[in-house]
Structures are given as structure tokens and as C-alpha cells.
Scaffold this active site. Structure first.
Site, PDB file in Angstrom:
ATOM      1  N   ASN A 151       0.853  -1.181   0.000  1.00 17.85           N
ATOM      2  CA  ASN A 151       0.000   0.000   0.000  1.00 17.85           C
ATOM      3  C   ASN A 151       0.893   1.237   0.000  1.00 17.85           C
ATOM      4  OD1 ASN A 151      -1.755   2.137   0.481  1.00 17.85           O
ATOM      5  ND2 ASN A 151      -2.961   1.039   2.035  1.00 17.85           N
ATOM      6  N   GLY A 193      -5.577  -3.627   0.675  1.00 20.13           N
ATOM      7  CA  GLY A 193      -5.310  -2.255   0.266  1.00 20.13           C
ATOM      8  C   GLY A 193      -4.054  -2.024  -0.541  1.00 20.13           C
ATOM      9  N   HIS A 268     -14.812 -14.513 -19.771  1.00 20.30           N
ATOM     10  CA  HIS A 268     -15.976 -14.189 -18.952  1.00 20.30           C
ATOM     11  C   HIS A 268     -15.805 -12.787 -18.393  1.00 20.30           C
ATOM     12  CE1 HIS A 268     -12.937 -16.124 -16.345  1.00 20.30           C
ATOM     13  NE2 HIS A 268     -13.292 -15.202 -15.460  1.00 20.30           N
ATOM     14  N   ASP A 353      -5.857 -15.126 -19.570  1.00 21.78           N
ATOM     15  CA  ASP A 353      -6.433 -16.038 -18.593  1.00 21.78           C
ATOM     16  C   ASP A 353      -7.190 -17.145 -19.332  1.00 21.78           C
ATOM     17  OD1 ASP A 353      -7.217 -16.679 -15.814  1.00 21.78           O
ATOM     18  OD2 ASP A 353      -9.229 -16.135 -16.504  1.00 21.78           O
ATOM     19  N   GLU A 382      -2.314 -18.806 -20.535  1.00 22.21           N
ATOM     20  CA  GLU A 382      -2.413 -19.746 -19.416  1.00 22.21           C
ATOM     21  C   GLU A 382      -2.768 -21.122 -19.976  1.00 22.21           C
ATOM     22  OE1 GLU A 382      -4.872 -20.579 -15.253  1.00 22.21           O
ATOM     23  OE2 GLU A 382      -5.701 -19.228 -16.770  1.00 22.21           O
ATOM     24  N   HIS A 456      -0.593 -17.603  -8.083  1.00 21.42           N
ATOM     25  CA  HIS A 456      -1.777 -17.329  -7.268  1.00 21.42           C
ATOM     26  C   HIS A 456      -2.769 -18.482  -7.294  1.00 21.42           C
ATOM     27  CE1 HIS A 456      -2.943 -16.342 -11.350  1.00 21.42           C
ATOM     28  NE2 HIS A 456      -4.209 -16.370 -10.989  1.00 21.42           N
ATOM     29  N   ASP A 457      -2.548 -19.450  -8.195  1.00 20.33           N
ATOM     30  CA  ASP A 457      -3.466 -20.585  -8.324  1.00 20.33           C
ATOM     31  C   ASP A 457      -2.962 -21.846  -7.645  1.00 20.33           C
ATOM     32  OD1 ASP A 457      -5.587 -19.459  -9.797  1.00 20.33           O
ATOM     33  OD2 ASP A 457      -4.448 -19.605 -11.660  1.00 20.33           O
ATOM     34  N   ASP A 525      -5.452 -20.877  -2.369  1.00 16.72           N
ATOM     35  CA  ASP A 525      -6.274 -19.676  -2.233  1.00 16.72           C
ATOM     36  C   ASP A 525      -7.237 -19.811  -1.052  1.00 16.72           C
ATOM     37  OD1 ASP A 525      -7.794 -17.402  -2.770  1.00 16.72           O
ATOM     38  OD2 ASP A 525      -8.983 -18.405  -4.318  1.00 16.72           O
TER      39      ASP A 525
END
Length: 657
Positions: A151, A193, A268, A353, A382, A456-457, A525
Site C-alpha cells: 500500500n 489495500g 468471462h 487467462d 495460461e 496465485h493458483d 487460495d
């Protein structure tokens, strides 16, 4: 090899030339040897060319050589347009018909004889003159999940908080989802944040880490913290900053030698978007509210308006109809299309993505628009498997044939590294997996692979290397509180040291997932998306990363050099890299031993010889070649990165086993 009844090795240029993927209209030579061949009555190659079907190519003995008819060959033009060719051999002998094809792992290399039709070897045929920009291919990438990085506002102010969101009181708080206990859907999205100002402020840190590419998870307006549910493709999420902030980030990053890759989510949108607008938070007439909406054709409704096609059944992510004209124009074709707009604002590329869910024509048109706008931009997809033979929704995809993706996320590399360093696969098995990619991918694509080990996956890499318990059997609070015990943590770190050395010296673009270099742990996650631990970094690990990135950036051989396996065993892998420019070059040997207690000693003939000593870039020690032979002793859990100068006019092409 000649003791085998039949023998073909697709990695050896004598048996398959040229090695690996080939450009269109290239002649290919296949050879088959073995003790059956001198007395064979007939031999042929069974080809299956994509788009053309089956063809039988007759083989003939190589005359006038020392092989004495023990080796037969066939020559043919692979394909005149991009695609795949598959092949195996058929030998007619007095003992009957024998088939020789790919091994049971279907990884290429040494084949095996069968009594019936075997697995085929793959031959990839790509467009001629493929080109991936050097700034990308020779860089080091850093992935940032924006809300959790830093932040940059004074007093950690959180700008433009979202309605009904959950804001953490402290940066160090563990992330947790607030879910409906019945449906499991998210009731309130949580935010720490992090913002674009924070990334700008930390650019000097990233520069000190040797980073030249920043890949940002989605930054466009959305309801969630991950922002894969896009609300407005043409607006930076106000929590992260503004369009001006983004332009400043791009300008300041470029001044420090860094470029920005954006995450494009086009299969999407969010249901809470100006296009669908189910939640009514936008003034626009969304597809959910009227069939007269200009966005209605973008979506596929089953029972209007409540039932619609959505991503993996998640109703706040309605799928788009990508080939619908107005959607395609909005994303790709218009002068101010999403793709063109953000490239002009300073982005250097896009990561697509879920590329599997985007039609091939959509990807081709998107790439064309990118190259028209900025010829040096890069398109990454990806893809979780071998991208040359990936089949999605019943169609074989064409990602790496020359007019779609520049690169893919190299999840097979990640899997191979994890299996090797957690002792599930031997060095030889790991080498086979890597060689399969090397053989199947066009060279430009192989050297452009996004070589990630964290994302992140996926569960944090240290947690994986420490062999944490299966999270499926753990409760939410148990997973939050779990940290590797000291013994497992030490083991994980030692393994991570070796893995990072391998990653930074292997062909392709190394990727650091934010915080991995600082020693972060976490299950899947949301725990793999904890905030960066500023001020509490693991300094020893961070210093190792800086040493490895400096080695990568300091020697062209590691981004450009030919790659060749040198030695493999149960616990070790060694390979060479060779790069020459003009009459000078570098020869590197990377060798590592994963075993915790046992040393490894091997002696191998080098593909190239040098009179200069090989210097270990880690310890400073030197190794002298004995003629063409290299003898190395690797202590337990150690890596050596040996380097020597070369004096030569050129490097040989197609370095293989």
C-alpha cells in the site's frame, strides 16, 4: 544401441534430423537401426500428417557405410503448413511384422518395439521465422497480486473501498473468505489495500532483485479482490489507482529497465459489470436486464435472465460469446479496443487467462491487433499442459504454431521440479519430462516459456517443498495457523535453493511469485495470497535469489545458450549451456545433487571442450577438463554453476542428448 533388435532415438540427430520442431516445408530424415535391420525384407515409416491423414513412406538401407545395412532411412517434407506430424516404424521380417514406436510414457527419445501398432512420436511443424522480442525472452519476471503487494498511500489509507467489502485492520492479517455456509458463495470480498502506488514505491526493490518484467494480476475495476470478474475493461480499479497512476507506473518501470504485462480476462466478465449488470451497480443497460442491451449478444442465456452460461458454474462470472462481432470489436478490433488502449497507455504485453476457453481465431486476431499496435509486445497464454498437443473442448489447439501465443505458462516445468525435489521422480525421469517439451516446442517458444514454480493458483512453493499435510483434511483455522515445523522448513529451504538455481539457469523466462523470495508459506487460495511480509523477509533466501538473478542477468549463456543434458541419475541432474557471439562465447555446466546425505560423483564427455578452467560462480572454485572429460563430485544438497570462456567461430545448433 546396435544390440537392440530395433532402435530409434528422436533426440539423437543421427536418427532424427533436424532435432525437435521444424519450420514448414522442412525436409526431415528418420533413421531406424538394430540387429533386425540387416535381414529385414521391408521397412517403412507410418506418418499421420494433420490435415492430410495417413501416409506410408518406404525406407531404404544406408549403402556404402560402416552400418552394413543395419540402419535404414526415409526422407520426407514434414508439412507445408503448420500442424503436427505423428510417426512410427513398421518392419517386415522373416519372423513377422514388428512395430517400433514411442515409449510407454510418450515422452519422446528412445522408443520400444511392439507386436502391434505402438504410440507415435510427435513432430511439431511451425511457421517459419517465429520471433519473440528479446526484452521478454531474456528477462526475469515477477508476478504481483496487487491487493497484497504494498500500500503506497500515506498512513496505509485504503482508497475507494467497495460497498459491503471487508477491510483488514492490519497488513499482516491472514486472508479469509466470508462465505455463505450453505452455498459457499462469497458474501463479502476482503481487501488489504495494496495499490499501484505501492508497486511504484517498490520498483527500486524489484530492480535490486534483478527483475525486468512485471506481470500483474488483473487491475481493472471489479467487485472481487482478485479482479478476474471484470466490471469495466477500460477503467483501472479505483482501489488500485487511476489511468494516470498506471501510466506513471509504466513510465517509471521502463526507466528502470522493466516492462508491464497485464492479465486479460476475456472468456468471462463479472455479473457485477457494466456489461451484464446483474447487481444494478452501473448506469448502463446490462444484458441481465434487457434483451435490447447492446451487450446482450455477448452472453449465452439458457432461460433468460436467471440461467446463463458461466465460468465453471460460478454465477458471478458469466461466460462471453468471444466470436460475437461487437464483443470482438470491443476487445480487439476497434481503434480504442481494450487490447490496443492499454498497450498505448504503456503495457508491453498481455497474459491470457484460461486460454483453453478462448477460440483459436479470437487469439489469432488478438495477437494481430497487438503486433499492429506494438510489434514488440508479447502475448502469453495460461496453458497447464504441453501446449503443442493440447486438446480443449474436442479441438487440438494451435497455440505455438506461429500466429497465436508467443509463450505459455510452463506448469509442466513446475510439476517436474516439484516431483524431482520432493524425491518422487529420479533425475533421469525429470530429464525425460523436460526433453519432451524441448523436442515438441518450437525453439523460440521453448526459450520464451514462463517458467514458474509459484502462482496465485497454487500452494506456495515452500509449503510444497516442505511436504506439508494434505490440506483437504484440514479445517479453515488449522490451515491458517499451519507453518512448516523447523525441520521441514529447513528441508524446504535447502530444496528451494537448488530449485531456484535450476530455474535461473534453464532455458525460458524465470518467474518469481511475489513473496516466494521472502520465504512466504501458505496453502491454496486464499492463503497463497497473503500480504508481502515487508520488514520480515527471510534475508538468507532473499540474498540467494539476488545472487541467482545476478548470475542469470550477468551471462547471456543462460538466456540464449543451447541446452544439452550432460548427466542424470537417481539424485542428480547436470546440463550444459553454450552460447557464442562472433569468435567468443561461454560454456556453462549446471550440476546439482538433491540427496541430503550422499555425495554424487560422475564423469561425462563434454559436448564442447575448453582449455580454460571452469569456475564455479557460487564458490569460486575451479575445475579443469581432462581433455574432453569432466569429472565432478557434488556434495549432498549442493549445486555448481560452472562457467568458462570459449574461443570459437560458432556454436553448434540443435544441442540434444
Amino acid at each position: 544401441m546396435m544390440r537392440d533388435q530395433l532402435y530409434h532415438h528422436s533426440h539423437q540427430p543421427f536418427y532424427r534430423s533436424p532435432f525437435g520442431a521444424v519450420p514448414v516445408s522442412r525436409e526431415v530424415t528418420l533413421r531406424l537401426g538394430g540387429t533386425l535391420m540387416p535381414t529385414a525384407a521391408k521397412a517403412s515409416v507410418r506418418l499421420w500428417r494433420e490435415g492430410l491423414g495417413e501416409e506410408i513412406i518406404a525406407m531404404s538401407p544406408i549403402e556404402g557405410s560402416e552400418t552394413a545395412k543395419a540402419v535404414w532411412e526415409a526422407r520426407f517434407i514434414a508439412l507445408k503448413k503448420p500442424g503436427l506430424v505423428w510417426y512410427y516404424f513398421v518392419v517386415e521380417h522373416e519372423e513377422g511384422v514388428r512395430y517400433y514406436g514411442n515409449n510407454s510414457q510418450r515422452l519422446g527419445g528412445l522408443g520400444q518395439m511392439q507386436m502391434e501398432a505402438p504410440y507415435s512420436w510427435q513432430l511439431t511443424v511451425h511457421r517459419d521465422q517465429m520471433h519473440v522480442p528479446a526484452w521478454y525472452k531474456e528477462g526475469i519476471m515477477y508476478q504481483i497480486f496487487p491487493d497484497r503487494f504494498y500500500n503506497g498511500l500515506s498512513r496505509n489509507k485504503i482508497r475507494s473501498p467497495k460497498k459491503n467489502s471487508f477491510l483488514y485492520g492490519h497488513w499482516e492479517d491472514d486472508p479469509v473468505y466470508v462465505k455463505d455456509p450453505v452455498t459457499g458463495s462469497i458474501l463479502r470480498w476482503d481487501f488489504h489495500g495494496g495499490n499501484l502506488e505501492g508497486i511504484i514505491e517498490k520498483l527500486p526493490y524489484l530492480q535490486s532483485l534483478g527483475i525486468s518484467i512485471l506481470y500483474l494480476n488483473p487491475i481493472f475495476e471489479a467487485a472481487s479482490n482478485h479482479r478476474y470478474d471484470t466490471g469495466d475493461y477500460k477503467k483501472i480499479d479505483p482501489m488500485l489507482g487511476s489511468e494516470a497512476t498506471f501510466e506513471t507506473l509504466c513510465q517509471k518501470a521502463e526507466a528502470l529497465g522493466m516492462r508491464i504485462i497485464l492479465d486479460g480476462v476475456f472468456s468471462h466478465t463479472g455479473s457485477d459489470s457494466r456489461y451484464f449488470n446483474r447487481e444494478g451497480n452501473y448506469a448502463t443497460l446490462g444484458a441481465y436486464h434487457s434483451k435490447n442491451s447492446p451487450y446482450f449478444p455477448w452472453y449465452r442465456f439458457k432461460n433468460y435472465p436467471e440461467e446463463y452460461d458461466c465460468w465453471w458454474g460460478i454465477d458471478n462470472m458469466p461466460n462471453t460469446n468471444e466470436m460475437e462481432h461487437s464483443f470482438r470489436s470491443f476487445i480487439i478490433d476497434d481503434e480504442d479496443s481494450v487490447i490496443r488502449r492499454w498497450l498505448r497507455k504503456g503495457a508491453a504485453g498481455w497474459r491470457l487467462d484460461v486460454a483453453d476457453e478462448l477460440p483459436d481465431p479470437f487469439i489469432r486476431e488478438l495477437r494481430q491487433a497487438m503486433k499492429e499496435t506494438n510489434p514488440e509486445s508479447v502475448l502469453i497464454g495460461e496453458v497447464w499442459e504441453d501446449a503443442t498437443n493440447k486438446v480443449a473442448y474436442g479441438e487440438r489447439r494451435e497455440y505455438l504454431l506461429g500466429d497465436e501465443l508467443d509463450a505459455v505458462m510452463n506448469y509442466p516445468f513446475r510439476e517436474a521440479m516439484i516431483r524431482f525435489f520432493t524425491e518422487k521422480d529420479s533425475g533421469a525421469e525429470t530429464a525425460m519430462q523436460l526433453m519432451s517439451l524441448y523436442e515438441n516446442y518450437p525453439r523460440e517458444a521453448f526459450y520464451s516459456c514462463m517458467n514458474l514454480v509459484g502462482s496465485h493458483d497454487r500452494t506456495r512453493i515452500l509449503t510444497v517443498l516442505g511436504e506439508a499435510p494434505d490440506e483437504a483434511g484440514m479445517g479453515t483455522q488449522e490451515k491458517i495457523q499451519y507453518r512448516l515445523p523447523k525441520k521441514k522448513r529447513r528441508r524446504a529451504e535447502r530444496r528451494f535453493y537448488l530449485l531456484t538455481a535450476f530455474q535461473m539457469t534453464f532455458p525460458g523466462v524465470p518467474v518469481i511469485y511475489y513473496g516466494d523470495e521472502a520465504g512466504m508459506e501458505g496453502f491454496s487460495d486464499p492463503l497463497n495470497r497473503r500480504t508481502f511480509p515487508w520488514g520480515s523477509e527471510n534475508q538468507a533466501l532473499l540474498n540467494w535469489f539476488k545472487k541467482m538473478t545476478a548470475i542469470r542477468n550477468g551471462h547471456e549463456v543462460f538466456s540464449k545458450g543451447d541446452w544439452q543434458l550432460l548427466s542424470t541419475g537417481e539424485n542428480h541432474i547436470a546440463f550444459t549451456r553454450c552460447f557464442c557471439s562472433g569468435d567468443e562465447g561461454e560454456l556453462a555446466v549446471v550440476a546439482l545433487n538433491r540427496h541430503e546425505k550422499q555425495s554424487v560423483v560422475f564423469q561425462e564427455k563434454m559436448p564442447r571442450s575448453t582449455e580454460a578452467p571452469l569456475t564455479d560462480l557460487i564458490s569460486g572454485s575451479q575445475v579443469i577438463l581432462e581433455g574432453e572429460w569432466l569429472t565432478l563430485e557434488l556434495a549432498p544438497q549442493t549445486v555448481m554453476i560452472l562457467l568458462a570462456p570459449l574461443k570459437t567461430t560458432a556454436c553448434e545448433d540443435d544441442k540434444v542428448v
